[in-house]
Design a protein around this motif. Structure first.
Motif, PDB file in Angstrom:
ATOM      1  N   ILE A  87      -7.255   6.498   5.343  1.00 16.52           N
ATOM      2  CA  ILE A  87      -7.193   6.739   3.894  1.00 16.52           C
ATOM      3  C   ILE A  87      -8.605   6.578   3.331  1.00 16.52           C
ATOM      4  N   THR A 125      -3.757   6.597  -4.248  1.00 17.56           N
ATOM      5  CA  THR A 125      -3.528   5.450  -3.353  1.00 17.56           C
ATOM      6  C   THR A 125      -3.273   4.235  -4.241  1.00 17.56           C
ATOM      7  N   CYS A 181      -7.416   0.543   5.123  1.00 19.63           N
ATOM      8  CA  CYS A 181      -7.396   1.954   4.720  1.00 19.63           C
ATOM      9  C   CYS A 181      -8.187   2.801   5.718  1.00 19.63           C
ATOM     10  N   LEU A 215       0.847  -1.197   0.000  1.00 15.70           N
ATOM     11  CA  LEU A 215       0.000   0.000   0.000  1.00 15.70           C
ATOM     12  C   LEU A 215       0.881   1.245   0.000  1.00 15.70           C
ATOM     13  N   THR A 245       0.663   5.696  -0.631  1.00 15.74           N
ATOM     14  CA  THR A 245      -0.097   6.899  -0.991  1.00 15.74           C
ATOM     15  C   THR A 245       0.896   7.934  -1.525  1.00 15.74           C
TER      16      THR A 245
END
Lengths: 468, 378
Positions: free
Chosen positions: B356, B335, B351, B298, B300
């Motif tokens: 997020i 993302t 998330c 993951l 961002t």
């Protein structure tokens, strides 16, 4: 342990060679025996005891048969006991589940299968033990007094698990007295490297194609034929490659094993094919079953009966499944037809007789390699368009292109073309012979490097004849 | 050379080779990891009565001898060279060489795999994006076989059928076709991936279809390190490697790139701020990993200077690592999720836990045909 594996080539073999060289002459057989037991135990662990038991029984029965050779009944009794115990062992481990399965199928009962694991090479060493005691009984050879020598003969690792079926009479003298020379070792290395190359570069690659075919969802008539021809070449290069390695290793340790293959695919009849294919098995059945039954010196019906008995046994020896029995009987029928009718026509045309033989053999190996008879019929049908298959498919064209050169190599390697060519060159000019002498060690080293690369990559596969 | 001398030379040469390699086998210290194959190498197995009796020692020893064989990479190269050039096989272990490009056979088409992928996509759509205001897009990146296989006689899947099936299985996704913008020149010779400097038009097309515009102003940089792609590392053939050219833009400086990794020791997800390109990984055996630090579950990317305040979630494989930076100009946040390392069912809760927001962002499912046809990883 496989000859084409890294543990064999770079751990086991160098150690055995060093120990063998260091050992004094009287201890050389002991070194070979110990190495052979380790070699066998590596793959079969506890079942090494079974092999030792088989050897021990042969040893004892051999001595008893010889001791009572003047008392025919007693001598025959010990021979019968020897044959029965050897065959009982073979039948128990190889055929019990086959009989239970068929018994259940016929009676509707559900006797549980014993699921007995087949000891590697049991068919080979049982036949060697049998030939020993029978030969002693016949007075062809004296009984071996030295257990280590007899055990070395049966367990000798070069030929232990996939033949050739070495007859005791052929190596009896060499067990006690054999010569070693650079010439023999050099020849042994050459045979070993050539055999290893046949196995790794051709047989394994074509074996891969057979596996691809079996798992393909895009079969076509062309693909069925590719498979059939690929397997026919695969089994030859796999098995004859193994025999080359066995003969080569034998030479390195001073033994002279008889040839097991003589370019069988150049034959022009099935009769000739079986004189060139797995010769040690063919001669075993001839000498220990066919001739004792009367061979061809009986009535015509008796002769046909003898042929079918031998070919039933040949098929059954290869495996406890109906497709092997059918495969054996298929050759039985063809040999009878050739003997009593076809042979005179086959002799008229070299080309047609060769096409006939290749066709016969290709079909036979489809039966041989089938999981069952239903699959065999499906595959043979597929070769002739039965089953709604298209003529060609994307996969069949791709694999024909991808394996085309290997097929050509296989076709050439199945004939004595290269052997005859080098022999002619050697004969014609001394300079050419010198050039060949320079080239040969280089080719051997290059081949050895290349065939090492394949198992390092991890793409080696077990020898086909291990399962027999 | 006389036959007698030949015999001596033959025995000597073969013995030298066998005993030389044998001695090296015995005394060479065992290595633990093969970078070329990206795998942990087998070690000498435990020798006990039990391991001998059940055969584990023997099978372990065979693996050990293969993995630890001296000059292993060179021997692997010899094997593959022999298969392709001597035995004239079309491929070696499903990798072929055509027009200077190494490519993998992608065959046959696995509808099962497409079903599996689509199930994951559907789960994400239903539980996240169907609830929000964003649009959901799907795009397929063709592998090199799309350009090389069929015309050169290699086994090939029906790519159009694959795309049609995916569209059919994901009816709520708007499909963006990028195949027309790509050619074989847009890929590395020795690696699976596309070249970042060749896909600016692809990024622009994706952006445009998703309702934003990219200027396409990038500075070109060349990595000063030879790049042996994954296929070349696997086959070890005597081929020239590639060069990595990467793109930078002025707005990159203002971006904050954060990766989130699970720490098994603390049982927590730990955020780490990193660069768009990873200098350390650029020096590793696989420099392609420099793009967004390679495989990450993951990431961002926040861009305070973005041309819009839109947000985008990209579900991607490794091809996404090199194209995602090119999209940052237009999005305030991107993302990036790799479903190979994070379960589709865990995406929403993780998330949410990390704060997020996903629901109202646009989503782009961007996957290569290599992964779509072999989705056992997800």
């Amino acid at each position: 342990m496989l000859f084409s594996s890294i543990p064999f080539l770079y751990y086991f073999l160098p150690c055995v060679v060093i120990l063998y060289l260091l050992a004094p002459k009287p201890a050389k057989n002991s070194v070979l025996l110990l190495a052979s037991l380790v070699f066998y135990a590596w793959g079969e662990k506890k079942l090494v005891v079974l092999m030792i038991a088989a050897i021990l029984l042969s040893y004892i029965f051999g001595l008893l048969i010889e001791k009572y050779k003047d008392r025919k009944n007693l001598s025959r009794l010990f021979l019968i006991l020897s044959v029965v115990t050897s065959l009982a062992m073979l039948f128990y481990y190889k055929y019990t589940d086959f009989f239970i399965y068929n018994f259940n199928a016929i009676t509707g009962l559900s006797v549980p299968l014993l699921k007995i694991a087949l000891p590697i090479g049991i068919s080979f060493y049982t036949f060697q033990c049998l030939s020993y005691t029978v030969d002693v009984y016949r007075g062809d050879v004296p009984a071996q007094k030295n257990f280590i020598a007899l055990a070395t003969y049966v367990a000798l690792f070069p030929q232990l698990i996939a033949g050739p079926i070495v007859r005791y009479s052929d190596v009896a003298l060499q067990l006690n007295e054999r010569t070693h020379s650079f010439e023999k070792v050099s020849y042994g290395i050459r045979r070993f490297v050539i055999g290893l190359s046949k196995k790794i570069l051709i047989a394994d690659a074509l074996g891969e194609l057979c596996d691809i075919f079996k798992s393909s969802g895009d079969k076509s008539v062309l693909f069925f034929w590719l498979y059939a021809i690929a397997f026919t070449l695969h089994i030859y290069f796999d098995f004859s490659g193994y025999s080359d390695m066995a003969i080569g290793l034998g030479k390195m340790f001073g033994f002279d094993f008889l040839e097991n293959f003589n370019y069988p695919y150049i034959s022009k009849s099935a009769t000739e094919f079986w004189r060139r294919w797995h010769m040690s098995l063919g001669s075993w059945f001839r000498d220990y079953i066919y001739i004792p039954l009367g061979g061809n010196r009986v009535s015509k019906l008796g002769h046909i009966r003898n042929i079918f008995i031998v070919w039933f046994a040949t098929g059954f020896w290869h495996g406890a499944a109906w497709n092997f029995i059918i495969w054996g009987l298929y050759f039985g029928v063809i040999l009878v037809v050739e003997k009593f009718w076809l042979m005179k026509y086959l002799k008229k045309s070299k080309v047609w007789s060769h096409i006939y033989l290749l066709f016969t053999v290709v079909i036979s190996f489809v039966i041989f390699n089938a999981a069952d008879m239903a699959e065999a019929f499906r595959y043979i049908g597929g070769m002739f368009g039965i089953g709604g298959y298209s003529l060609v498919s994307a996969e069949s064209v791709y694999y024909l292109r991808s394996y085309g050169f290997l097929f050509i190599l296989g076709f050439i390697g199945s004939t004595p073309l290269l052997k005859n060519l080098t022999a002619k060159i050697r004969e014609k000019s001394l300079t050419a012979e010198k050039i060949l002498n320079v080239a040969e060690p280089i080719v051997m080293v290059v081949l050895l490097v290349v065939v090492t690369a394949f198992p390092v990559y991890g793409s080696f596969s077990p020898f086909l004849y291990f399962r027999f | 050379m006389s036959t007698k001398v030949k015999n001596i030379v033959q025995v000597a040469l073969c013995a030298l080779l066998i005993f030389g390699l044998s001695l090296t086998c015995w005394f060479k210290p065992a290595e633990t990891f093969s970078q070329s194959e990206n795998k942990v190498l087998a070690q000498f197995p435990e020798l006990t009565l039990e391991s001998l009796a059940n055969g584990q020692f023997m099978s372990g020893f065979e693996s050990y001898t293969q993995d630890q064989f001296p000059l292993r990479d060179e021997f692997i190269g010899i094997k593959n060279f022999t298969s392709l050039n001597v035995l004239q096989q079309m491929d070696t272990n499903d990798i072929y060489l055509e027009d200077g490009y190494l490519a993998a056979l992608v065959y046959p088409l696995s509808e099962k795999s497409l079903d599996r992928v689509s199930d994951h996509f559907a789960h994400l759509y239903k539980n996240i994006f169907s609830k929000g205001e964003g649009n959901v897009y799907l795009s397929v990146i063709p592998d090199k076989g799309y350009f090389l296989a069929e015309k050169n006689g290699y086994l090939s899947i029906d790519y159009q059928k694959m795309i049609d099936l995916l569209k059919e299985k994901n009816p709520d996704f708007k499909y963006i076709d990028i195949t027309g913008l790509l050619s074989i020149d847009d890929y590395y010779f020795t690696d699976t991936h596309w070249r970042q400097d060749k896909i600016v038009d692809v990024a622009q097309k994706l952006a445009s279809e998703m309702g934003v515009e990219l200027s396409g102003d990038f500075k070109t940089n060349v990595l000063d390190k030879k790049f042996d792609g994954v296929y070349l590392r696997q086959l070890n053939l005597p081929l020239k490697g590639d060069t990595i050219t990467y793109l930078t833009a002025d707005h990159f400086d203002g971006c904050t790139v954060t990766r989130y990794n699970y720490d098994s020791k603390t049982n927590k997800i730990v955020p780490t701020v990193m660069g768009m390109y990873d200098d350390k990984k650029a020096e590793s055996y696989d420099p392609y990993e420099m793009f967004l630090s390679g495989a990450q579950e993951l990431i961002t990317i926040d861009n305070p200077n973005a041309t819009t305040d839109k947000e985008l979630v990209i579900f991607r494989d490794s091809f996404g690592s090199s194209i995602s930076p090119l999209l940052t100009e237009a999005y305030s946040r991107i993302t990036i999720v790799d479903l190979r390392y994070i379960k589709s069912t865990s995406v929403a809760p993780i998330c949410k836990m990390l704060g997020i927001e996903l629901e109202n962002a646009d989503a782009l499912f961007l996957y290569s045909t290599l992964i779509l046809n072999n989705a056992s990883f997800i």
